[in-house]
Scaffold this active site. Structure first.
Site, mmCIF file in Angstrom:
data_model
loop_
_atom_site.group_PDB
_atom_site.id
_atom_site.type_symbol
_atom_site.label_atom_id
_atom_site.label_comp_id
_atom_site.label_asym_id
_atom_site.label_seq_id
_atom_site.Cartn_x
_atom_site.Cartn_y
_atom_site.Cartn_z
ATOM 1 N N ARG A 28 0.938 -1.212 -0.176
ATOM 2 C CA ARG A 28 0.119 0.155 -0.057
ATOM 3 C C ARG A 28 0.905 1.211 -0.012
ATOM 4 O O ARG A 28 0.862 2.247 -0.806
ATOM 5 C CB ARG A 28 -1.023 -0.103 1.327
ATOM 6 C CG ARG A 28 -1.820 -1.178 1.440
ATOM 7 C CD ARG A 28 -2.933 -1.251 0.747
ATOM 8 N NE ARG A 28 -4.039 -2.498 1.076
ATOM 9 C CZ ARG A 28 -3.869 -3.385 0.419
ATOM 10 N NH1 ARG A 28 -3.117 -3.751 -0.761
ATOM 11 N NH2 ARG A 28 -4.439 -4.630 0.842
ATOM 12 N N GLU A 173 -13.598 -15.368 8.838
ATOM 13 C CA GLU A 173 -13.638 -14.969 7.488
ATOM 14 C C GLU A 173 -13.178 -15.910 6.520
ATOM 15 O O GLU A 173 -12.068 -16.133 6.190
ATOM 16 C CB GLU A 173 -12.609 -13.715 7.297
ATOM 17 C CG GLU A 173 -12.190 -13.097 5.978
ATOM 18 C CD GLU A 173 -11.332 -11.990 6.098
ATOM 19 O OE1 GLU A 173 -10.867 -11.631 7.206
ATOM 20 O OE2 GLU A 173 -11.597 -11.361 4.961
ATOM 21 N N LYS A 215 -17.445 -12.768 8.603
ATOM 22 C CA LYS A 215 -16.907 -11.707 7.552
ATOM 23 C C LYS A 215 -16.776 -12.381 6.356
ATOM 24 O O LYS A 215 -15.771 -13.009 5.859
ATOM 25 C CB LYS A 215 -15.416 -11.110 8.027
ATOM 26 C CG LYS A 215 -14.889 -10.253 7.179
ATOM 27 C CD LYS A 215 -13.741 -9.519 7.765
ATOM 28 C CE LYS A 215 -13.101 -8.529 6.849
ATOM 29 N NZ LYS A 215 -12.187 -7.663 7.413
ATOM 30 N N SER A 257 -14.389 -5.954 1.749
ATOM 31 C CA SER A 257 -14.553 -5.360 0.461
ATOM 32 C C SER A 257 -13.897 -5.967 -0.652
ATOM 33 O O SER A 257 -14.261 -6.107 -1.857
ATOM 34 C CB SER A 257 -13.927 -3.700 0.436
ATOM 35 O OG SER A 257 -12.718 -3.393 0.752
ATOM 36 N N GLY A 258 -12.726 -6.587 -0.395
ATOM 37 C CA GLY A 258 -12.145 -7.495 -1.416
ATOM 38 C C GLY A 258 -11.449 -7.165 -2.742
ATOM 39 O O GLY A 258 -11.283 -7.906 -3.660
ATOM 40 N N GLY A 259 -11.337 -5.786 -2.903
ATOM 41 C CA GLY A 259 -10.903 -5.119 -4.127
ATOM 42 C C GLY A 259 -12.025 -4.689 -4.862
ATOM 43 O O GLY A 259 -11.783 -4.294 -6.070
ATOM 44 N N ARG A 289 -9.477 -1.967 2.347
ATOM 45 C CA ARG A 289 -9.066 -0.938 1.079
ATOM 46 C C ARG A 289 -10.511 0.272 0.863
ATOM 47 O O ARG A 289 -10.001 1.085 0.947
ATOM 48 C CB ARG A 289 -9.043 -1.655 -0.121
ATOM 49 C CG ARG A 289 -7.424 -2.473 0.043
ATOM 50 C CD ARG A 289 -7.456 -3.416 -1.211
ATOM 51 N NE ARG A 289 -7.913 -4.664 -0.684
ATOM 52 C CZ ARG A 289 -8.235 -5.858 -1.360
ATOM 53 N NH1 ARG A 289 -7.600 -5.819 -2.505
ATOM 54 N NH2 ARG A 289 -8.728 -7.089 -0.842
HETATM 55 P P1 13P Z 1 -10.487 -5.570 2.365
HETATM 56 O O1 13P Z 1 -11.726 -4.811 2.684
HETATM 57 O O2 13P Z 1 -9.431 -4.714 1.779
HETATM 58 O O3 13P Z 1 -10.867 -6.793 1.511
HETATM 59 O O4 13P Z 1 -9.879 -6.090 3.656
HETATM 60 C C1 13P Z 1 -10.543 -6.732 4.563
HETATM 61 C C2 13P Z 1 -10.026 -7.530 5.583
HETATM 62 O O5 13P Z 1 -9.602 -7.324 6.524
HETATM 63 C C3 13P Z 1 -9.421 -8.688 4.593
HETATM 64 O O6 13P Z 1 -9.066 -9.603 5.506
#
Ligand code: 13P
Length: 336
Positions: A28, A173, A215, A257-259, A289
């Site tokens: 990042r 998650e 999650k 959010s995953g990208g 992100r």
């Molecule tokens: P993102 O929302 O960027 O996908 O990250 C969330 C997260 O903590 C992934 O483990």
């Protein structure tokens, strides 16, 4: 612990995932040409954690090991800074996705060895919830394998049981990646498999669902898929899968959010909360992100830009807080 899980999904609030490992935060920082030193990482996190008013939309923050041991410029440990604002400090406890023997290209998340002791220490340092991320890739017809789905579900359930024993609320998650050319229907099938395996294992490991949060990924088209499903379809399909798989005892579902772009992550969450008022669980966010990208850009590693970085972060936090109530509108996207 049930109370902490409920507080993390209180109406109109969600979680900031600021638990990037040193490897990930370096990527990042590379994107804004800032060196990833311990002090730069500390300064960046301080900017996020001291944004005044964030607590209206942020219920909890997930930290990385190094960050939980760091302090703000005024000397208060970050966990204290957050709890003084009414924000619950959390901690990433997994040790990352490692190659899964026998399954080329797939991973299982490691970190169970010594986990009990690490959780005990994190609790002493102020953490009250934890995160463990499993990664499930979709590639061709054969991936993910059942082996990958089950190994990850087992590890998530063992992690969750240990967390609860040590007084931490586990966020589980199982992330089905949006990389790849698969369509939304394939994402739905794989997400359903992953969630069913996860709740089977959680039951087997005697995890108390009332003191957990899920999650998940949203059910979404692969990034390289020629046909990209629209906001309403993503919302409807995601809810369909979650209703099939997630027991009503779970207090909340906080999406990654995953990208996705910042705006789509907000709009998808908002659309789901606008769709149906009678869900058994809260639907909120645990974005990394999608909450940080604009703030990182505005900051650019310069102390003079801290106020601009905080304003960018607050804009996304408020938009997502509204989306968690199904009350987001495009007008909210204009900076105050
Ligand atoms: P993102 O929302 O960027 O996908 O990250 C969330 C997260 O903590 C992934 O483990």
């Amino acid at each position: 612990m049930d109370k902490i899980a409920q507080a993390l999904v209180a109406a109109g609030r969600g979680i900031l995932a600021a638990d990037e490992s040193n490897g990930t935060i370096k990527k990042r920082f590379d994107s804004i040409k800032v060196e990833s030193t311990e002090e730069n990482r500390r300064a960046y996190r301080e900017m996020l954690f001291t944004a005044r008013g964030a607590e209206a939309a942020i219920s909890g923050v997930i930290l990385y090991d190094e960050t939980l041991r760091q302090s703000a410029a005024d000397g208060r440990p970050f966990a204290r800074v957050l709890s003084d604002m009414g924000i619950v400090p959390g901690i990433k406890v997994d040790k990352g996705a490692k190659s899964l023997a026998g399954c080329p290209g797939e991973t299982v998340t490691e970190g169970l060895d010594g986990l009990r002791e690490r959780c005990q220490e994190y609790h002493k340092l102020g953490a009250r919830f934890a995160k463990w991320r499993a990664v499930i890739d979709i590639a061709g017809d054969g991936v993910p394998t059942d082996t990958c789905i089950r190994a990850n579900a087992h590890a998530l359930a063992r992690y969750a049981a240990i967390c609860q024993e040590t007084g931490l609320v586990p966020i589980v998650e199982p992330e089905v990646l949006m990389d790849g050319a698969h369509d939304i229907a394939r994402c739905a099938v794989v997400t359903e498999q992953a969630l069913n395996a996860l709740y089977d294992e959680l039951r087997l490991q005697r995890v108390r669902l009332e003191a957990t949060l899920l999650k998940p990924n949203m059910v979404i088209s692969g990034k390289k898929c020629a046909t990209q499903a629209g906001v309403d379809e993503v919302a409807a399909r995601t809810l369909e899968v979650l209703k099939r798989c997630v027991p009503a005892a779970v207090p909340g579902i906080v999406f990654l959010s995953g990208g996705q772009s910042d705006l789509l992550a907000t709009r998808h969450l908002d659309a789901m909360n606008k769709l149906d008022g009678a869900l058994p669980w809260k639907l909120s966010f645990s974005y990394g992100r999608a909450l940080q990208a604009a703030a990182l850009q505005a900051w650019g590693g310069k102390a003079a830009n801290v106020a601009a970085g905080q304003a960018a972060f607050l804009l996304r936090a408020r938009a997502n807080g509204a989306a968690a109530l199904g009350k987001w509108s495009a007008a909210m996207e204009k900076a105050a």
